[in-house]
Design an enzyme around this catalytic site. Structure first.
Site, short mmCIF file in Angstrom:
data_model
loop_
_atom_site.label_atom_id
_atom_site.label_comp_id
_atom_site.label_asym_id
_atom_site.label_seq_id
_atom_site.Cartn_x
_atom_site.Cartn_y
_atom_site.Cartn_z
N GLU A 198 -2.13 -5.26 -3.55
CA GLU A 198 -1.09 -4.50 -2.75
C GLU A 198 -0.10 -5.52 -1.90
OE1 GLU A 198 -3.96 -0.70 -1.07
OE2 GLU A 198 -3.62 -2.46 0.17
N ASP A 204 0.79 -1.05 0.01
CA ASP A 204 -0.06 0.02 -0.10
C ASP A 204 0.81 1.34 0.10
OD1 ASP A 204 -2.46 1.36 0.52
OD2 ASP A 204 -1.46 2.01 2.45
#
Length: 253
Positions: free
Chosen positions: A129, A57
């Site tokens: 992610e 992320d």
């Protein structure tokens, strides 16, 4: 090694997934990146992909921010933030994951498999992610950034995706306040079984119907109805200072 009968089948497809991603990731790190917490719970509490998701992320956000800053020297901070929000959103990442067929390779617990977890946007986005994080651990930041831009870069030029980052509900609030249109309400109806519900929403402002939307959650249905209502208001107030009047018009998503 898990006793899950699906495990060998998933592992057989790892090379196909890596080919689609255009990177190499060592077997252990890749398996970790694909291990959802539901699978970990049902298999003795093995490690999950959540730490890799956290790492990915950050890399995703930085890579997109860097590209936006360099490629758009005249855009103000607010617009840059709105575009970043659009392309790193759960919706955008899940769309990328679906295009790559990522869902078929995720290790899921039985409950998630039975409730179509392989197509849930939240699981798909989180797994994307974690794959970015796994790429970073295997190759370093430059390869991870290249992966991000190869996957997310095209979305930066997609007006439909960028529009999805707009906070339509906030826009409607601003318009209603600026034009003194009255109270905003969303009438919600849901259909389908509990594990696969879909929702529709009607936007009412001052008791008048301004738009209808649909989505897999109440929030998405309301957001879709607000976007439709924005278009109706634009037409209604065309030539009268725009829909928002003295309101700001758009807000970061």
């Amino acid at each position: 090694m898990s006793s899950d009968p699906e495990s060998p089948k998933l592992e057989d497809g790892h090379q196909l997934l890596l080919k689609r991603l255009g990177v190499t990731i060592d077997a252990g790190t890749l398996r970790l990146a694909l291990t959802h917490r539901s699978y970990a719970y049902e298999n003795g509490g093995i490690p999950t992909n959540e730490r890799l998701e956290f790492l990915g992320d950050s890399i995703l956000g930085f890579s997109v921010t860097d590209a936006l800053y360099r490629d758009n020297p005249t855009l103000p901070e607010g617009e840059l933030a709105k575009r970043r929000s659009a392309v790193v959103s759960t919706r955008a990442l899940a769309s990328i994951a679906r295009s790559l067929g990522v869902g078929e390779f995720i290790y899921l617990g039985q409950g998630e498999r039975l409730t179509k977890g392989r197509n849930k946007s939240s699981i798909l986005a989180d797994t994307m992610e974690s794959l970015i994080g796994a790429t970073y651990l295997t190759h370093g930041i430059e390869t991870a950034r290249e992966l991000v831009m190869r996957l997310v870069g095209p979305l930066l030029a997609d007006s439909a995706v960028l529009g999805a980052g707009t906070d339509w509900k906030t826009n409607i609030q601003e318009i209603a306040a600026a034009r003194h249109l009255g109270t905003i309400e969303y009438e919600i109806t849901g259909t389908g079984p509990d594990h696969n519900r879909s929702f529709s929403a009607r936007l009412l402002i001052g008791g008048q119907h301004f738009g209808t939307g649909a989505g897999p959650s109440k929030k998405e249905a309301e957001r879709s109805a607000a976007a439709a209502g924005w278009n109706v208001l634009q037409e209604r107030f065309a030539g009268k200072g725009g829909a928002a009047g003295s309101a700001s018009g758009t807000a970061a998503g």
